[in-house]
Motif scaffolding. Structure first.
Motif, PDB file in Angstrom:
ATOM      1  N   LYS A   1       0.842  -1.205   0.000  1.00 56.81           N
ATOM      2  CA  LYS A   1       0.000   0.000   0.000  1.00 56.81           C
ATOM      3  C   LYS A   1       0.872   1.248   0.000  1.00 56.81           C
ATOM      4  CE  LYS A   1      -3.591   0.180   2.774  1.00 56.81           C
ATOM      5  NZ  LYS A   1      -4.433   0.373   3.993  1.00 56.81           N
TER       6      LYS A   1
ATOM      7  N   SER B   1      -4.834  15.402  -6.885  1.00 57.75           N
ATOM      8  CA  SER B   1      -4.726  13.985  -7.187  1.00 57.75           C
ATOM      9  C   SER B   1      -3.607  13.693  -8.177  1.00 57.75           C
ATOM     10  CB  SER B   1      -6.056  13.485  -7.773  1.00 57.75           C
ATOM     11  OG  SER B   1      -5.947  12.137  -8.161  1.00 57.75           O
TER      12      SER B   1
ATOM     13  N   LYS C   1      -3.949  11.236 -10.131  1.00 61.19           N
ATOM     14  CA  LYS C   1      -4.732  10.731 -11.256  1.00 61.19           C
ATOM     15  C   LYS C   1      -4.167   9.427 -11.809  1.00 61.19           C
ATOM     16  CE  LYS C   1      -6.278  15.378 -12.458  1.00 61.19           C
ATOM     17  NZ  LYS C   1      -6.323  16.457 -13.471  1.00 61.19           N
ATOM     18  N   ILE C   2      -3.787   8.560 -10.882  1.00 61.63           N
ATOM     19  CA  ILE C   2      -3.309   7.223 -11.247  1.00 61.63           C
ATOM     20  C   ILE C   2      -4.225   6.195 -10.595  1.00 61.63           C
ATOM     21  CG2 ILE C   2      -1.438   5.541 -11.011  1.00 61.63           C
ATOM     22  CD1 ILE C   2       0.534   7.872 -10.982  1.00 61.63           C
ATOM     23  N   LYS C   3      -4.712   5.264 -11.378  1.00 62.77           N
ATOM     24  CA  LYS C   3      -5.553   4.202 -10.837  1.00 62.77           C
ATOM     25  C   LYS C   3      -4.683   2.977 -10.578  1.00 62.77           C
ATOM     26  CE  LYS C   3      -9.927   5.642 -12.919  1.00 62.77           C
ATOM     27  NZ  LYS C   3     -11.070   5.245 -13.797  1.00 62.77           N
ATOM     28  N   ASN C   4      -4.564   2.639  -9.305  1.00 63.27           N
ATOM     29  CA  ASN C   4      -3.763   1.482  -8.914  1.00 63.27           C
ATOM     30  C   ASN C   4      -4.279   0.994  -7.568  1.00 63.27           C
ATOM     31  OD1 ASN C   4      -1.427  -0.035  -7.630  1.00 63.27           O
ATOM     32  ND2 ASN C   4      -0.525   0.413  -9.629  1.00 63.27           N
ATOM     33  N   ASN C   5      -4.438  -0.296  -7.428  1.00 61.96           N
ATOM     34  CA  ASN C   5      -4.988  -0.852  -6.196  1.00 61.96           C
ATOM     35  C   ASN C   5      -4.119  -0.610  -4.976  1.00 61.96           C
ATOM     36  OD1 ASN C   5      -7.259  -1.856  -7.509  1.00 61.96           O
ATOM     37  ND2 ASN C   5      -6.301  -3.838  -7.947  1.00 61.96           N
TER      38      ASN C   5
ATOM     39  N   GLU D   1      -3.734   4.603  -1.848  1.00 63.15           N
ATOM     40  CA  GLU D   1      -4.783   5.152  -0.990  1.00 63.15           C
ATOM     41  C   GLU D   1      -4.512   6.658  -0.922  1.00 63.15           C
ATOM     42  OE1 GLU D   1      -5.503   5.330   3.734  1.00 63.15           O
ATOM     43  OE2 GLU D   1      -5.588   3.297   2.917  1.00 63.15           O
ATOM     44  N   GLU D   2      -5.359   7.441  -1.540  1.00 61.01           N
ATOM     45  CA  GLU D   2      -5.082   8.867  -1.715  1.00 61.01           C
ATOM     46  C   GLU D   2      -5.949   9.728  -0.801  1.00 61.01           C
ATOM     47  OE1 GLU D   2      -3.880  11.380  -5.600  1.00 61.01           O
ATOM     48  OE2 GLU D   2      -5.882  10.512  -5.670  1.00 61.01           O
TER      49      GLU D   2
END
Length: 228
Positions: free
Chosen positions: A37, A45, A47-51, A54-55
């Motif tokens: 994590k 943001s 603006k990155i999508k990644n599992n 946690e932003e």
């Protein structure tokens, strides 16, 4: 063995992920299988999508309000500004001094044992130059928190495109391309440095340790080079 791997995976907090060095470090953390994590504290943001991400979009000047969310194994602070971007000295101080020191205090309060902070070569609390003085005071007060593994990285002029208009900084970068070859011996540490080297060294030192807390620009390059 699989269970042991899960138990040793780490959580990292990163401040400054939208910046030049912070952005590179973020990508390295995302690609590193040791991390499960990556917690981001930012004003805007990435603006990155990644599992793994946690932003938290927050007011960094009030970071102490997020103590409960501020829990990890390691913390990386890649924040900083310039006089041209932040001409108001009070705001400048809040960014370059206030946020890193508050970060170190939260590490101490929450039992986080490793903190890595970007400062600058020439930082000195007794300096007559405002920039160097603020960085020096920041270093002094981050170290005063006595977080077990505290590493402060002191790069020279950071090369690379920040995507911002910084005339004098860009001029200096062009000048350093010529001057770098003349800076030898004890002056070698003043050569400009690539953000990739800083990010890589922060990752290496945070996981493998280092013999001292203050790491100057030429040392940063040497540590990064050994990893290649």
């Amino acid at each position: 063995m699989g269970q042991d791997l899960i138990e040793t995976m780490k959580t990292a907090i990163l401040l400054g992920a939208t910046g030049l060095t912070g952005g590179i470090l973020l990508q390295k953390l995302l690609d590193d299988p040791r991390y499960e994590k990556i917690i981001l504290f930012s004003r805007s943001s990435v603006k990155i999508k990644n599992n793994k991400i946690e932003e938290h979009l927050v007011d960094l000047f009030q970071l102490e309000k997020y103590k409960e969310q501020f829990r990890a194994d390691q913390v990386f602070c890649c924040l900083g500004t310039t006089k041209s971007k932040t001409p108001n000295e009070e705001t400048y101080r809040k960014i370059d001094y206030g946020i890193p020191v508050t970060t170190a205090k939260l590490c101490k309060e929450n039992g986080i044992s490793t903190i890595s902070v970007i400062s600058a070569l020439g930082a000195n609390p007794d300096s007559g130059m405002f920039y160097n003085k603020i960085k020096g005071e920041m270093q002094r007060d981050v170290l005063a928190q006595k977080v077990k593994n505290t590493y402060i990285f002191q790069p020279s002029l950071i090369a690379g495109d920040r995507g911002e208009k910084r005339f004098f900084e860009n001029f200096a970068k062009q000048a350093f391309k010529i001057l770098n070859h003349a800076l030898i011996g004890p002056l070698k540490k003043y050569r400009s440095i690539h953000p990739e080297a800083i990010a890589m060294t922060m990752l290496i030192v945070s996981n493998g340790g280092y013999e001292k807390s203050l790491i100057e620009s030429d040392e940063i390059k040497e540590i990064a080079a050994k990893s290649n």
